[in-house]
Design a protein around this motif. Structure first.
Motif, mmCIF file in Angstrom:
data_model
loop_
_atom_site.group_PDB
_atom_site.id
_atom_site.type_symbol
_atom_site.label_atom_id
_atom_site.label_comp_id
_atom_site.label_asym_id
_atom_site.label_seq_id
_atom_site.Cartn_x
_atom_site.Cartn_y
_atom_site.Cartn_z
ATOM 1 N N LEU A 91 63.725 41.180 39.674
ATOM 2 C CA LEU A 91 64.991 40.446 39.585
ATOM 3 C C LEU A 91 65.974 41.344 38.847
ATOM 4 O O LEU A 91 65.664 41.836 37.759
ATOM 5 C CB LEU A 91 64.819 39.130 38.828
ATOM 6 C CG LEU A 91 66.116 38.351 38.540
ATOM 7 C CD1 LEU A 91 66.672 37.764 39.839
ATOM 8 C CD2 LEU A 91 65.869 37.236 37.530
ATOM 9 N N THR A 92 67.133 41.553 39.439
ATOM 10 C CA THR A 92 68.161 42.380 38.811
ATOM 11 C C THR A 92 69.403 41.540 38.557
ATOM 12 O O THR A 92 69.847 40.794 39.445
ATOM 13 C CB THR A 92 68.515 43.589 39.703
ATOM 14 O OG1 THR A 92 67.340 44.385 39.911
ATOM 15 C CG2 THR A 92 69.592 44.445 39.048
ATOM 16 N N ILE A 93 69.922 41.653 37.346
ATOM 17 C CA ILE A 93 71.211 41.045 37.014
ATOM 18 C C ILE A 93 72.156 42.207 36.757
ATOM 19 O O ILE A 93 71.968 42.969 35.803
ATOM 20 C CB ILE A 93 71.104 40.133 35.780
ATOM 21 C CG1 ILE A 93 69.928 39.162 35.939
ATOM 22 C CG2 ILE A 93 72.407 39.348 35.578
ATOM 23 C CD1 ILE A 93 69.602 38.357 34.692
ATOM 24 N N SER A 94 73.142 42.371 37.623
ATOM 25 C CA SER A 94 73.921 43.611 37.623
ATOM 26 C C SER A 94 74.813 43.760 36.387
ATOM 27 O O SER A 94 74.929 44.857 35.840
ATOM 28 C CB SER A 94 74.758 43.687 38.895
ATOM 29 O OG SER A 94 75.624 42.562 38.981
ATOM 30 N N ARG A 95 75.447 42.673 35.977
ATOM 31 C CA ARG A 95 76.317 42.716 34.791
ATOM 32 C C ARG A 95 76.116 41.407 34.035
ATOM 33 O O ARG A 95 76.588 40.354 34.461
ATOM 34 C CB ARG A 95 77.790 42.857 35.197
ATOM 35 C CG ARG A 95 78.158 44.157 35.865
ATOM 36 C CD ARG A 95 79.604 44.086 36.403
ATOM 37 N NE ARG A 95 79.840 42.904 37.204
ATOM 38 C CZ ARG A 95 79.479 42.774 38.469
ATOM 39 N NH1 ARG A 95 78.839 43.756 39.085
ATOM 40 N NH2 ARG A 95 79.739 41.656 39.136
ATOM 41 N N LEU A 96 75.424 41.504 32.924
ATOM 42 C CA LEU A 96 75.066 40.299 32.195
ATOM 43 C C LEU A 96 76.290 39.575 31.645
ATOM 44 O O LEU A 96 77.161 40.187 31.010
ATOM 45 C CB LEU A 96 74.118 40.645 31.043
ATOM 46 C CG LEU A 96 72.663 40.918 31.453
ATOM 47 C CD1 LEU A 96 71.936 41.612 30.313
ATOM 48 C CD2 LEU A 96 71.977 39.634 31.845
ATOM 49 N N GLU A 97 76.312 38.281 31.896
ATOM 50 C CA GLU A 97 77.308 37.397 31.309
ATOM 51 C C GLU A 97 76.652 36.658 30.141
ATOM 52 O O GLU A 97 75.426 36.519 30.104
ATOM 53 C CB GLU A 97 77.812 36.396 32.351
ATOM 54 C CG GLU A 97 78.518 37.036 33.546
ATOM 55 C CD GLU A 97 79.899 37.557 33.188
ATOM 56 O OE1 GLU A 97 80.466 37.132 32.157
ATOM 57 O OE2 GLU A 97 80.417 38.403 33.948
ATOM 58 N N PRO A 98 77.442 36.164 29.182
ATOM 59 C CA PRO A 98 76.846 35.459 28.028
ATOM 60 C C PRO A 98 75.922 34.314 28.436
ATOM 61 O O PRO A 98 74.907 34.077 27.776
ATOM 62 C CB PRO A 98 78.076 34.941 27.272
ATOM 63 C CG PRO A 98 79.156 35.913 27.613
ATOM 64 C CD PRO A 98 78.904 36.316 29.039
ATOM 65 N N GLU A 99 76.222 33.644 29.537
ATOM 66 C CA GLU A 99 75.396 32.505 29.959
ATOM 67 C C GLU A 99 74.086 32.933 30.625
ATOM 68 O O GLU A 99 73.246 32.091 30.947
ATOM 69 C CB GLU A 99 76.182 31.600 30.919
ATOM 70 C CG GLU A 99 76.613 32.257 32.217
ATOM 71 C CD GLU A 99 78.023 32.848 32.143
ATOM 72 O OE1 GLU A 99 78.457 33.214 31.021
ATOM 73 O OE2 GLU A 99 78.674 32.932 33.202
ATOM 74 N N ASP A 100 73.880 34.221 30.823
ATOM 75 C CA ASP A 100 72.654 34.702 31.467
ATOM 76 C C ASP A 100 71.510 34.912 30.479
ATOM 77 O O ASP A 100 70.374 35.171 30.893
ATOM 78 C CB ASP A 100 72.907 36.027 32.201
ATOM 79 C CG ASP A 100 73.939 35.897 33.309
ATOM 80 O OD1 ASP A 100 74.561 36.923 33.648
ATOM 81 O OD2 ASP A 100 74.124 34.775 33.821
#
Lengths: 107, 120
Positions: free
Chosen positions: A74-83
């Protein structure tokens, strides 16, 4: 049963970083029937990805899944605070459906 | 929208039984399966079993076979999970979760969870 191993257990990031989470199965997962869920404290898990790479409707495109056989990502490309949450992989190709032990993303 | 309302927290004695309910709304109840998944403190999610909400057929994890019973009431659009002979290690949050009828579909909606505490 198929045992799923997620590593590492905890990962530290800053908002804007790219996160890559691993899930390894003890046996080949039939037809890549792997899902990824996000769970925040006190909440139920939320389905993000299914069949290893299909993003559920409404899930932001910064989330992507890949892999086959026994290795999934699983890749999250640009983490947001809610991630910042715990992420679980699941295989549902063979009963009993099993889950990994989770990877926690922390600030 | 799809929603599940689970019954409230329970405290049970060792050896007793607990029955947790999951009221479904926002979709045709009998067109989907309902699973039960539990999460003990600090542990991974653990699948317990599922019911075909249409015909009532069930399948249970071997780990819980003989102790768990999953039923449904179609008129009330509610699924139930009963766990008997409770042990301390059954202390956990119990979730209901929906899937398609095929055994190879993910869990797309989940209930909010019901905390069951087993004490002496």
């Amino acid at each position: 049963e198929i045992v799923l191993t997620q590593s590492p257990g905890t990962m530290s990031f800053s908002p804007g970083d790219r996160a890559t989470l691993s899930c390894r199965a003890s046996q080949t997962v039939r037809t890549n029937y792997v899902a990824w869920y996000q769970q925040k404290p006190g909440q139920a898990p939320r389905l993000l990805i299914y069949e290893a790479s299909i993003r559920r409707t409404g899930i932001p495109d910064r989330f992507s899944g890949s892999g086959s056989g026994t290795d999934f990502t699983l890749t999250i490309s640009r983490l947001e605070p809610e991630d910042f949450a715990v992420y679980y992989c699941q295989q549902y190709g063979r009963s009993p459906e099993t889950f990994g032990q989770g990877t926690k993303l922390e600030l | 929208q799809v929603q599940f309302g689970q019954s409230g927290a329970e405290v049970k004695n060792l050896g007793a039984s607990v029955k947790v309910s999951c009221k479904a709304s926002g979709y045709t109840f009998t067109n989907y399966a309902m699973h039960w998944v539990r999460q003990a403190p600090g542990q991974r999610l653990e699948w317990m079993g599922w019911i075909n909400s249409g015909n009532g057929n069930t399948k249970y994890s071997q780990k819980f076979q003989g102790r768990v019973t999953i039923t449904r009431d179609t008129s009330a659009t509610t699924a139930y999970m009963e766990l008997s002979s409770l042990r301390y290690e059954d202390t956990a949050v119990y979730y209901c979760a929906r899937s398609g009828f095929s055994s190879s579909t993910p869990f797309d909606y989940w209930g909010q969870g019901t905390l069951v505490t087993v004490s002496s």
